[in-house]
Design a protein around this motif. Structure first.
Motif, PDB file in Angstrom:
ATOM      1  N   GLU A 157       0.846  -1.193   0.000  1.00 24.59           N
ATOM      2  CA  GLU A 157       0.000   0.000   0.000  1.00 24.59           C
ATOM      3  C   GLU A 157       0.881   1.243   0.000  1.00 24.59           C
ATOM      4  N   PHE A 158       0.391   2.302  -0.629  1.00 25.69           N
ATOM      5  CA  PHE A 158       1.167   3.545  -0.644  1.00 25.69           C
ATOM      6  C   PHE A 158       0.217   4.732  -0.646  1.00 25.69           C
ATOM      7  N   GLY A 159       0.605   5.757   0.092  1.00 25.07           N
ATOM      8  CA  GLY A 159      -0.224   6.952   0.220  1.00 25.07           C
ATOM      9  C   GLY A 159      -0.224   7.465   1.645  1.00 25.07           C
ATOM     10  N   TRP A 160      -1.410   7.501   2.262  1.00 23.56           N
ATOM     11  CA  TRP A 160      -1.661   7.908   3.660  1.00 23.56           C
ATOM     12  C   TRP A 160      -1.546   9.397   3.919  1.00 23.56           C
ATOM     13  N   GLY A 161      -0.955  10.132   3.087  1.00 21.84           N
ATOM     14  CA  GLY A 161      -0.881  11.562   3.330  1.00 21.84           C
ATOM     15  C   GLY A 161      -1.430  12.290   2.124  1.00 21.84           C
ATOM     16  N   PRO A 162      -1.686  13.541   2.233  1.00 25.57           N
ATOM     17  CA  PRO A 162      -1.626  14.354   3.449  1.00 25.57           C
ATOM     18  C   PRO A 162      -2.876  14.167   4.304  1.00 25.57           C
ATOM     19  N   TRP A 163      -2.742  14.394   5.576  1.00 30.00           N
ATOM     20  CA  TRP A 163      -3.837  14.143   6.507  1.00 30.00           C
ATOM     21  C   TRP A 163      -4.935  15.190   6.357  1.00 30.00           C
ATOM     22  N   ALA A 164      -6.183  14.752   6.494  1.00 28.88           N
ATOM     23  CA  ALA A 164      -7.324  15.652   6.301  1.00 28.88           C
ATOM     24  C   ALA A 164      -7.304  16.806   7.295  1.00 28.88           C
ATOM     25  N   ALA A 165      -6.927  16.520   8.550  1.00 22.78           N
ATOM     26  CA  ALA A 165      -6.957  17.552   9.583  1.00 22.78           C
ATOM     27  C   ALA A 165      -5.977  18.690   9.289  1.00 22.78           C
ATOM     28  N   MET A 166      -4.966  18.411   8.439  1.00 24.27           N
ATOM     29  CA  MET A 166      -3.970  19.434   8.140  1.00 24.27           C
ATOM     30  C   MET A 166      -4.313  20.208   6.872  1.00 24.27           C
ATOM     31  N   ASP A 167      -5.433  19.818   6.234  1.00 17.11           N
ATOM     32  CA  ASP A 167      -5.923  20.548   5.064  1.00 17.11           C
ATOM     33  C   ASP A 167      -4.830  20.686   4.000  1.00 17.11           C
ATOM     34  N   LEU A 168      -4.197  19.550   3.674  1.00 16.88           N
ATOM     35  CA  LEU A 168      -3.160  19.534   2.642  1.00 16.88           C
ATOM     36  C   LEU A 168      -3.655  18.682   1.472  1.00 16.88           C
ATOM     37  N   PHE A 188       8.830   5.370   5.245  1.00 16.99           N
ATOM     38  CA  PHE A 188       8.448   6.771   5.117  1.00 16.99           C
ATOM     39  C   PHE A 188       9.242   7.432   3.993  1.00 16.99           C
ATOM     40  N   THR A 189       8.564   8.296   3.241  1.00 17.67           N
ATOM     41  CA  THR A 189       9.219   8.992   2.134  1.00 17.67           C
ATOM     42  C   THR A 189       9.807  10.329   2.561  1.00 17.67           C
ATOM     43  N   GLY A 190       9.636  10.705   3.800  1.00 16.02           N
ATOM     44  CA  GLY A 190      10.162  11.968   4.302  1.00 16.02           C
ATOM     45  C   GLY A 190       9.593  12.256   5.673  1.00 16.02           C
ATOM     46  N   PRO A 191       9.901  13.415   6.246  1.00 17.46           N
ATOM     47  CA  PRO A 191       9.373  13.776   7.563  1.00 17.46           C
ATOM     48  C   PRO A 191       7.853  13.921   7.525  1.00 17.46           C
ATOM     49  N   PHE A 192       7.226  13.739   8.684  1.00 11.43           N
ATOM     50  CA  PHE A 192       5.782  13.926   8.813  1.00 11.43           C
ATOM     51  C   PHE A 192       5.394  15.305   8.292  1.00 11.43           C
ATOM     52  N   PRO A 193       4.324  15.430   7.481  1.00 14.41           N
ATOM     53  CA  PRO A 193       3.325  14.423   7.132  1.00 14.41           C
ATOM     54  C   PRO A 193       3.523  13.830   5.738  1.00 14.41           C
ATOM     55  N   ALA A 194       4.732  13.480   5.377  1.00 10.50           N
ATOM     56  CA  ALA A 194       4.990  12.919   4.054  1.00 10.50           C
ATOM     57  C   ALA A 194       4.301  11.569   3.880  1.00 10.50           C
ATOM     58  N   GLU A 195       4.076  11.197   2.627  1.00 13.04           N
ATOM     59  CA  GLU A 195       3.453   9.916   2.316  1.00 13.04           C
ATOM     60  C   GLU A 195       4.364   8.755   2.715  1.00 13.04           C
ATOM     61  N   SER A 196       3.774   7.563   2.784  1.00 15.64           N
ATOM     62  CA  SER A 196       4.552   6.392   3.181  1.00 15.64           C
ATOM     63  C   SER A 196       4.083   5.160   2.419  1.00 15.64           C
ATOM     64  N   ILE A 197       4.867   4.096   2.533  1.00 14.66           N
ATOM     65  CA  ILE A 197       4.562   2.792   1.944  1.00 14.66           C
ATOM     66  C   ILE A 197       4.401   1.798   3.085  1.00 14.66           C
ATOM     67  N   ARG A 198       3.378   0.959   2.994  1.00 16.76           N
ATOM     68  CA  ARG A 198       3.208  -0.090   3.995  1.00 16.76           C
ATOM     69  C   ARG A 198       3.133  -1.436   3.281  1.00 16.76           C
ATOM     70  N   ILE A 199       4.025  -2.342   3.654  1.00 15.84           N
ATOM     71  CA  ILE A 199       4.014  -3.706   3.129  1.00 15.84           C
ATOM     72  C   ILE A 199       3.329  -4.572   4.177  1.00 15.84           C
ATOM     73  N   GLN A 200       2.179  -5.116   3.811  1.00  9.98           N
ATOM     74  CA  GLN A 200       1.375  -5.874   4.764  1.00  9.98           C
ATOM     75  C   GLN A 200       1.953  -7.274   4.981  1.00  9.98           C
ATOM     76  N   PRO A 201       1.587  -7.950   6.080  1.00 10.38           N
ATOM     77  CA  PRO A 201       2.049  -9.326   6.289  1.00 10.38           C
ATOM     78  C   PRO A 201       1.600 -10.247   5.156  1.00 10.38           C
ATOM     79  N   LEU A 202       2.386 -11.281   4.912  1.00 13.94           N
ATOM     80  CA  LEU A 202       2.033 -12.277   3.909  1.00 13.94           C
ATOM     81  C   LEU A 202       0.699 -12.939   4.234  1.00 13.94           C
ATOM     82  N   VAL A 203      -0.011 -13.323   3.187  1.00 12.13           N
ATOM     83  CA  VAL A 203      -1.223 -14.121   3.354  1.00 12.13           C
ATOM     84  C   VAL A 203      -0.988 -15.449   2.644  1.00 12.13           C
TER      85      VAL A 203
END
Length: 314
Positions: free
Chosen positions: A139-150, A254-269
């Motif tokens: 998964e990739f994304g997660w930013g920018p956060w809604a509360a920060m209006d970015l 993480f692609t940079g300091p908060f609130p930069a986007e990030s990548i999450r590799i989930q556990p194997l299924v």
């Protein structure tokens, strides 16, 4: 709140004697057919010709999925979902499910009441789990956060490489977003050794304002098979680990300091958790029509729901 009226539900319509084939869709007005998370129609057709697809829809050989393209095959006494079949005192159902995440449960319902449950996610796996393909969700994304209006749009480009194993398939989980002819969600250069992903994420016009996309890899290999990511956008970096690292835990990059986007590799299924096949038996009287259908719930919350099979009165 919206128009959530219980008398508008599928279960109520079935209880009123309506014979309905199921598909899934959305009314969020974003206008991106096929976007991940906005519902899809699945059709059991003989082939992909217009004639075969329309024939299957008319026969209600359909089911709906919320996002992940769960494979669901449900038959009763050998008949496809959607059919009305002659009365029989003895009924045998056959279910086959293959998901794109761990299956939390598969339920068989008769006249809107659960009569059997199957729990693939509770199965214990051993060393033989590597004998079958595994799933790995990136998964990739997660930013920018809604509360920060970015409301920025983040461009992504990265390459996935598999060493000591084989990439069998890549499944896209691309959401809707601000349409731009220059921005495309693409899986490129797919081979048995890897692929490249070109995408973008944004909270603007995304389903549920969730600025996240993903790809799911279906791999064959073993605990020593290595996966590497070479990220060019939004921030260049590289990462490599053996699959054994993801047998129980995820990884966040993480692609940079908060609130930069990030990548999450989930556990194997493992296949024991994303696939199941079972039968059930039921016996019923002659006094009423009975309808049977199947619900599937993955651990990540995505659903599949079959059209019913109706058994007529005697």
């Amino acid at each position: 709140m919206g128009g959530c009226w219980s008398k508008s539900s599928l279960q109520h319509a079935l209880a009123c004697g309506k014979r309905i084939g199921l598909i899934a869709g959305t009314d969020d007005h974003l206008g991106y057919p096929g976007a991940y998370g906005e519902g899809l129609a699945a059709v059991w057709a003989q082939d992909l010709s217009r004639e075969s697809v329309l024939e299957a829809i008319k026969k209600r050989r359909t089911y709906g999925v919320s996002g992940d393209r769960i494979h669901l095959d449900f038959r009763l006494n050998g008949h496809y979902m959607g059919e009305g079949i002659p009365f029989s005192l003895e009924r045998e159902g056959a279910i086959r499910v293959s998901g794109w995440d761990a299956l939390d449960r598969v339920e068989v319902l008769k006249n809107n009441q659960v009569i059997q449950r199957n729990f693939p996610c509770d199965r214990i796996v051993d060393a033989s789990c590597w004998d079958h393909p595994v799933l790995l969700r990136i998964e990739f994304g997660w930013g920018p956060w809604a509360a920060m209006d970015l409301p920025r749009i983040c461009d992504w480009y990265f390459h996935i490489k598999i060493s000591g194993g084989t990439l069998l398939d890549v499944y896209p989980c691309f959401q809707s977003g601000p349409f731009c002819e220059e921005k495309r969600n693409l899986i490129k250069n797919k081979t048995a050794a890897g692929c490249s992903v070109q995408s973008y994420t944004s909270r603007k016009e995304a389903f549920a304002e969730n600025p996240t996309n993903a790809v799911v890899l279906r791999l064959s290999g073993n605990s020593e098979t290595r996966i590497s990511l070479t990220v060019q956008q939004p921030q260049p970096f590289s990462y490599e680990k053996p699959l054994s690292e993801f047998a129980q835990h995820n990884e966040v990059l993480f692609t940079g300091p908060f609130p930069a986007e990030s990548i999450r590799i989930q556990p194997l299924v493992f296949s024991a958790h994303y696939q199941t096949e079972f039968r059930f038996n039921d016996r019923a009287g002659t006094d009423e029509v009975h309808w049977y259908y199947v619900r599937v719930l993955q651990k990540n919350g995505h659903l599949a729901w079959s059209s019913p099979v109706w058994v007529e009165k005697s």
